[in-house]
Design a protein around this motif. Structure first.
Motif, PDB file in Angstrom:
ATOM      1  N   GLY A  30      65.976  19.270  26.921  1.00  0.00           N
ATOM      2  CA  GLY A  30      66.070  17.868  27.319  1.00  0.00           C
ATOM      3  C   GLY A  30      65.821  17.611  28.786  1.00  0.00           C
ATOM      4  O   GLY A  30      65.833  16.455  29.218  1.00  0.00           O
ATOM      5  N   ILE A  31      65.584  18.654  29.573  1.00  0.00           N
ATOM      6  CA  ILE A  31      65.339  18.470  31.002  1.00  0.00           C
ATOM      7  C   ILE A  31      64.023  17.735  31.230  1.00  0.00           C
ATOM      8  O   ILE A  31      63.907  16.878  32.119  1.00  0.00           O
ATOM      9  N   GLY A  32      63.020  18.050  30.431  1.00  0.00           N
ATOM     10  CA  GLY A  32      61.703  17.441  30.600  1.00  0.00           C
ATOM     11  C   GLY A  32      61.627  15.995  30.170  1.00  0.00           C
ATOM     12  O   GLY A  32      60.608  15.328  30.420  1.00  0.00           O
ATOM     13  N   LYS A  33      62.677  15.491  29.518  1.00  0.00           N
ATOM     14  CA  LYS A  33      62.644  14.110  29.046  1.00  0.00           C
ATOM     15  C   LYS A  33      62.854  13.090  30.162  1.00  0.00           C
ATOM     16  O   LYS A  33      62.539  11.915  29.995  1.00  0.00           O
ATOM     17  N   ALA A  34      63.413  13.527  31.283  1.00  0.00           N
ATOM     18  CA  ALA A  34      63.606  12.612  32.405  1.00  0.00           C
ATOM     19  C   ALA A  34      62.249  12.189  32.953  1.00  0.00           C
ATOM     20  O   ALA A  34      61.274  12.928  32.881  1.00  0.00           O
ATOM     21  N   GLY A  35      62.186  11.003  33.516  1.00  0.00           N
ATOM     22  CA  GLY A  35      60.936  10.504  34.060  1.00  0.00           C
ATOM     23  C   GLY A  35      60.478  11.288  35.273  1.00  0.00           C
ATOM     24  O   GLY A  35      61.189  12.161  35.784  1.00  0.00           O
ATOM     25  N   LEU A  36      59.262  10.988  35.752  1.00  0.00           N
ATOM     26  CA  LEU A  36      58.733  11.642  36.931  1.00  0.00           C
ATOM     27  C   LEU A  36      59.533  11.233  38.158  1.00  0.00           C
ATOM     28  O   LEU A  36      59.785  10.046  38.385  1.00  0.00           O
ATOM     29  N   THR A  37      59.960  12.225  38.931  1.00  0.00           N
ATOM     30  CA  THR A  37      60.744  11.968  40.135  1.00  0.00           C
ATOM     31  C   THR A  37      60.231  12.838  41.270  1.00  0.00           C
ATOM     32  O   THR A  37      59.334  13.655  41.094  1.00  0.00           O
ATOM     33  N   TYR A  38      60.812  12.649  42.456  1.00  0.00           N
ATOM     34  CA  TYR A  38      60.518  13.479  43.619  1.00  0.00           C
ATOM     35  C   TYR A  38      61.781  14.278  43.930  1.00  0.00           C
ATOM     36  O   TYR A  38      62.615  13.870  44.729  1.00  0.00           O
ATOM     37  N   GLY A  39      61.923  15.420  43.271  1.00  0.00           N
ATOM     38  CA  GLY A  39      63.179  16.163  43.320  1.00  0.00           C
ATOM     39  C   GLY A  39      63.257  17.149  44.460  1.00  0.00           C
ATOM     40  O   GLY A  39      62.291  17.858  44.754  1.00  0.00           O
ATOM     41  N   PHE A  40      64.431  17.229  45.079  1.00  0.00           N
ATOM     42  CA  PHE A  40      64.669  18.197  46.135  1.00  0.00           C
ATOM     43  C   PHE A  40      65.728  19.227  45.732  1.00  0.00           C
ATOM     44  O   PHE A  40      65.413  20.369  45.444  1.00  0.00           O
ATOM     45  N   THR A  41      67.002  18.825  45.717  1.00  0.00           N
ATOM     46  CA  THR A  41      68.079  19.819  45.628  1.00  0.00           C
ATOM     47  C   THR A  41      68.943  19.633  44.389  1.00  0.00           C
ATOM     48  O   THR A  41      69.530  18.572  44.198  1.00  0.00           O
ATOM     49  N   PRO A  42      69.063  20.664  43.543  1.00  0.00           N
ATOM     50  CA  PRO A  42      70.022  20.605  42.448  1.00  0.00           C
ATOM     51  C   PRO A  42      71.413  21.033  42.921  1.00  0.00           C
ATOM     52  O   PRO A  42      71.536  21.925  43.768  1.00  0.00           O
ATOM     53  N   CYS A  43      72.429  20.393  42.386  1.00  0.00           N
ATOM     54  CA  CYS A  43      73.811  20.750  42.704  1.00  0.00           C
ATOM     55  C   CYS A  43      74.578  20.841  41.389  1.00  0.00           C
ATOM     56  O   CYS A  43      74.853  19.822  40.744  1.00  0.00           O
ATOM     57  N   VAL A  44      74.912  22.055  41.001  1.00  0.00           N
ATOM     58  CA  VAL A  44      75.544  22.308  39.706  1.00  0.00           C
ATOM     59  C   VAL A  44      77.055  22.155  39.821  1.00  0.00           C
ATOM     60  O   VAL A  44      77.674  22.612  40.785  1.00  0.00           O
ATOM     61  N   GLY A  45      77.675  21.536  38.826  1.00  0.00           N
ATOM     62  CA  GLY A  45      79.129  21.399  38.794  1.00  0.00           C
ATOM     63  C   GLY A  45      79.586  20.853  37.463  1.00  0.00           C
ATOM     64  O   GLY A  45      78.821  20.187  36.758  1.00  0.00           O
ATOM     65  N   ASP A  46      80.820  21.108  37.121  1.00  0.00           N
ATOM     66  CA  ASP A  46      81.398  20.567  35.886  1.00  0.00           C
ATOM     67  C   ASP A  46      81.959  19.190  36.224  1.00  0.00           C
ATOM     68  O   ASP A  46      83.136  19.039  36.567  1.00  0.00           O
ATOM     69  N   TYR A  47      81.126  18.159  36.115  1.00  0.00           N
ATOM     70  CA  TYR A  47      81.483  16.833  36.604  1.00  0.00           C
ATOM     71  C   TYR A  47      82.343  16.036  35.638  1.00  0.00           C
ATOM     72  O   TYR A  47      82.904  15.008  36.019  1.00  0.00           O
ATOM     73  N   ASP A  48      82.473  16.485  34.392  1.00  0.00           N
ATOM     74  CA  ASP A  48      83.334  15.777  33.442  1.00  0.00           C
ATOM     75  C   ASP A  48      84.492  16.635  32.959  1.00  0.00           C
ATOM     76  O   ASP A  48      85.193  16.277  32.006  1.00  0.00           O
ATOM     77  N   ASN A  49      84.709  17.789  33.608  1.00  0.00           N
ATOM     78  CA  ASN A  49      85.851  18.656  33.303  1.00  0.00           C
ATOM     79  C   ASN A  49      85.921  19.104  31.846  1.00  0.00           C
ATOM     80  O   ASN A  49      87.013  19.250  31.278  1.00  0.00           O
ATOM     81  N   TRP A  75      81.881  22.975  30.933  1.00  0.00           N
ATOM     82  CA  TRP A  75      80.468  23.324  30.845  1.00  0.00           C
ATOM     83  C   TRP A  75      79.740  22.770  32.072  1.00  0.00           C
ATOM     84  O   TRP A  75      79.982  21.639  32.485  1.00  0.00           O
ATOM     85  N   PRO A  76      78.815  23.561  32.663  1.00  0.00           N
ATOM     86  CA  PRO A  76      78.152  23.126  33.895  1.00  0.00           C
ATOM     87  C   PRO A  76      77.128  22.010  33.672  1.00  0.00           C
ATOM     88  O   PRO A  76      76.322  22.072  32.734  1.00  0.00           O
ATOM     89  N   ASP A  77      77.183  21.014  34.527  1.00  0.00           N
ATOM     90  CA  ASP A  77      76.222  19.918  34.561  1.00  0.00           C
ATOM     91  C   ASP A  77      75.351  20.093  35.814  1.00  0.00           C
ATOM     92  O   ASP A  77      75.670  20.886  36.702  1.00  0.00           O
ATOM     93  N   ILE A  78      74.255  19.336  35.918  1.00  0.00           N
ATOM     94  CA  ILE A  78      73.317  19.523  37.022  1.00  0.00           C
ATOM     95  C   ILE A  78      72.952  18.180  37.632  1.00  0.00           C
ATOM     96  O   ILE A  78      72.368  17.319  36.950  1.00  0.00           O
ATOM     97  N   TYR A  79      73.298  18.002  38.899  1.00  0.00           N
ATOM     98  CA  TYR A  79      72.890  16.814  39.652  1.00  0.00           C
ATOM     99  C   TYR A  79      71.682  17.175  40.506  1.00  0.00           C
ATOM    100  O   TYR A  79      71.624  18.276  41.065  1.00  0.00           O
ATOM    101  N   VAL A  80      70.703  16.262  40.609  1.00  0.00           N
ATOM    102  CA  VAL A  80      69.508  16.516  41.407  1.00  0.00           C
ATOM    103  C   VAL A  80      69.308  15.369  42.386  1.00  0.00           C
ATOM    104  O   VAL A  80      69.179  14.205  41.973  1.00  0.00           O
ATOM    105  N   ALA A  81      69.290  15.690  43.690  1.00  0.00           N
ATOM    106  CA  ALA A  81      69.013  14.695  44.724  1.00  0.00           C
ATOM    107  C   ALA A  81      67.518  14.443  44.765  1.00  0.00           C
ATOM    108  O   ALA A  81      66.728  15.364  44.999  1.00  0.00           O
ATOM    109  N   ASP A  82      67.116  13.192  44.543  1.00  0.00           N
ATOM    110  CA  ASP A  82      65.708  12.821  44.488  1.00  0.00           C
ATOM    111  C   ASP A  82      65.343  11.899  45.644  1.00  0.00           C
ATOM    112  O   ASP A  82      66.146  11.068  46.084  1.00  0.00           O
ATOM    113  N   ASP A  83      64.113  12.010  46.086  1.00  0.00           N
ATOM    114  CA  ASP A  83      63.589  11.202  47.183  1.00  0.00           C
ATOM    115  C   ASP A  83      62.874   9.981  46.623  1.00  0.00           C
ATOM    116  O   ASP A  83      61.880  10.107  45.897  1.00  0.00           O
TER     117      ASP A  83
END
Length: 575
Positions: free
Chosen positions: A256-275, A278-286
């Motif tokens: 399901g990663i490829g389903k996101a639209g086209l972006t300008y991605g820089f840095t992924p930050c992994v964390g369990d954001y919903d406790n 299981w690890p989730d992945i945040y990506v800072a986009d320009d």
């Protein structure tokens, strides 16, 4: 009035004054004793003697001449001391034979100095380096190295004897096509005990070295400065599943990663954001909405950045996202996110309201005034060990020194920023009070944090464009206690990446997770540093990514402890 309503009332009633940083005088007396570190840049004295090269064109600049600059701290030779890996760049010129820019590995000599062992370690490599992350992908006890490039990435297998081997092709990570790869992170997204790999991408490959007037957004007009990525073709991110036999399979679409639209991605930050464990992945986009891939716990992800409240700023606008880090800065049990952005934009501080939903609290938290610089690497670091994570941000001009005076921002706009956590809700800029290193203007990009000198205190290294790396060491350590934790997985991946540690001390609860990647395309120490304040011991709970938990009572402070899954503390040391 609950916390959420209080923040909203503050933002509405006093947004104008809160856009300015909190004055130091407003809080220093309330946190006795008023302590400030004294950071000195000891990089060159310590032996970091190779400049990072990023050469543009004298009359026409290229987008590729502005990015890159990751940095990593990791113990490549298992001697108990952090070594330094610096990602280098390239240039639009011919370099003399033997003088081509290359990445650099500096071995920690354990006496405050470093030796360049790049060639001996087998890590000489030329090209447009971008980012870096580490992790023991084959669980052999040696931390491996992954470096992203404009072009094709490289996986370096740690041979366990001080050398590395290029394992890119045999591991299945050799890309068929060239990409503008940026940030990366090892992550065991399916919790099978083997580290998978996430790689973010920036702009479509063809635009990296195109003249700027070729951008259709300019309609044939040449811009004297970089105007951003508007009008350029974006890209998608990649997820590679570890097959458990030293090879990887591209599962970007299936997961399901490829389903996101086209972006300008820089840095992924992994964390369990919903406790949910299981690890989730945040990506800072320009200039496009930032992404939050939530783990469905069945080998797939759903992208929910907009719903979660971390895709835009509080006004619903996209930002020039660069770097990211996450920690529970207010002690409520949920991981929050800091994201760095372009100049004329505030950094973004997203408070986790629970179950993966966030509120943009940048302005009420006191970060609204940090708009003058281009902000890149960042990290939550408790510089005073008071058990409240502070925020450090590295900034730097878009145009590296040497590409023309007309492209330079004022030097005051390229200084590091240190925001002190006052009370768990608000931050204050103390950059003018923390030593001469923060008075220097450098063209910074990535920053990595760790206990480099094994003194119980966090130092950090900055990758500077067309300059030497900065090694920031605190000459005035805080009086508070600390705890440094290293985890060894057994059922969990050997590096314990994704495992959460909860520390109770000083009447506060702190949460950190062992993380690969983050900051700006960089890698922090895999060991976790906790400030304990006045406490002399702590309750430590380890929630292994594999699902088991261990609780350790009265762990003494001012110690480096090693905890192995299923065995508890297997060693401890007083630095």
């Amino acid at each position: 009035m609950n916390r959420r309503r209080w923040l909203k009332s503050i933002a509405t009633a006093a947004a104008g004054c809160l856009l300015r940083p909190f004055p130091v005088e407003a809080f220093s007396a309330s946190v006795p004793p008023a302590y400030f570190p004294k950071y000195l840049d000891v990089g060159r004295e310590a032996g970091l003697l190779a400049k990072t090269v990023l050469v543009g064109h004298e009359s026409k600049d290229f987008l590729l001449s502005t990015t890159g600059g990751g940095i990593a701290l990791f113990d490549y030779d298992n001697d108990g001391w952090l070594d330094i890996f610096v990602v280098n760049g390239w240039g639009l010129k011919d370099f003399p034979k033997g003088e081509e820019p290359t990445n650099h590995l500096y071995k920690n000599n354990r006496n405050g100095t470093f030796s360049d062992v790049t060639e001996k370690a087998g890590l000489v490599w030329h090209g447009w380096g971008q980012g870096v992350c580490v992790g023991d992908y084959d669980n052999d006890g040696n931390v491996d190295l992954f470096v992203t490039y404009y072009g094709k990435n490289v996986l370096y297998h740690n041979n366990g004897n001080g050398t590395f081997s290029d394992a890119t092709r045999e591991s299945g990570l050799m890309q068929a096509e060239d990409h503008w790869n940026t940030g990366a992170a090892f992550v065991d997204y399916n919790r099978d005990g083997h580290l998978d790999l996430f790689v973010s991408n920036y702009v479509d490959y063809e635009y990296g070295l195109k003249f700027y007037e070729s951008n259709p957004a300019l309609m044939g007009e040449q811009s004297p400065v970089i105007y951003g990525v508007a009008g350029l073709k974006g890209t998608r991110n990649f997820l590679y599943r570890n097959n458990g036999n030293g090879t990887f399979t591209d599962v970007s679409d299936a997961a399901g990663i490829g389903k996101a639209g086209l972006t300008y991605g820089f840095t992924p930050c992994v964390g369990d954001y919903d406790n949910d464990g299981w690890p989730d992945i945040y990506v800072a986009d320009d200039s496009t909405p930032s992404l939050l891939f939530m783990n469905n716990r069945n080998g797939t992800f759903r992208e929910g950045g907009m719903l979660a409240g971390v895709a835009f700023d509080a006004n619903g606008r996209t930002q020039g996202g660069m770097g990211a880090d996450s920690v529970d800065y207010d002690g409520d049990g949920w991981l929050d996110i800091i994201k760095t952005n372009f100049s004329d934009e505030m950094p973004s501080l997203y408070h986790n309201e629970g179950k993966g939903f966030f509120t943009d609290v940048t302005v009420p938290a006191g970060l609204g005034g940090e708009t003058t610089s281009v902000k890149w690497g960042a990290g939550f670091v408790d510089f005073d060990d008071d058990s409240r994570p502070d925020i450090l941000i590295v900034s730097g001009s878009i145009y590296p020194p040497g590409t023309g005076v007309r492209h330079q921002l004022p030097k005051t706009d390229s200084k590091m920023i240190l925001m002190r956590n006052i009370d768990g809700n608000r931050f204050a800029n103390v950059s003018d009070h923390v030593g001469p290193a923060f008075a220097e203007s450098r063209c910074g990009r990535g920053v990595a944090f760790g206990d480099i000198f094994n003194k119980g205190h966090t130092a950090f290294v900055v990758n500077n464009m067309n300059d030497y790396p900065s090694l920031l060491r605190n000459q005035s350590p805080p009086p508070n206690a600390w705890l440094l934790v290293k985890l060894l997985g057994t059922k969990t991946n050997r590096s314990a990446i994704g495992t959460r540690v909860v520390v109770d001390a000083n009447n506060r609860r702190q949460i950190q997770e062992v993380r690969s990647g983050g900051s700006f395309c960089s890698q922090n120490d895999l060991r976790l540093h906790f400030g304990l304040g006045a406490a002399r011991d702590a309750r430590v709970q380890v929630r292994w990514l594999g699902g088991t938990e261990e609780t350790l009572e009265h762990v003494p402070g001012n110690r480096f402890v090693v905890i192995q899954e299923g065995k508890g503390i297997v060693s401890q040391e007083a630095f």
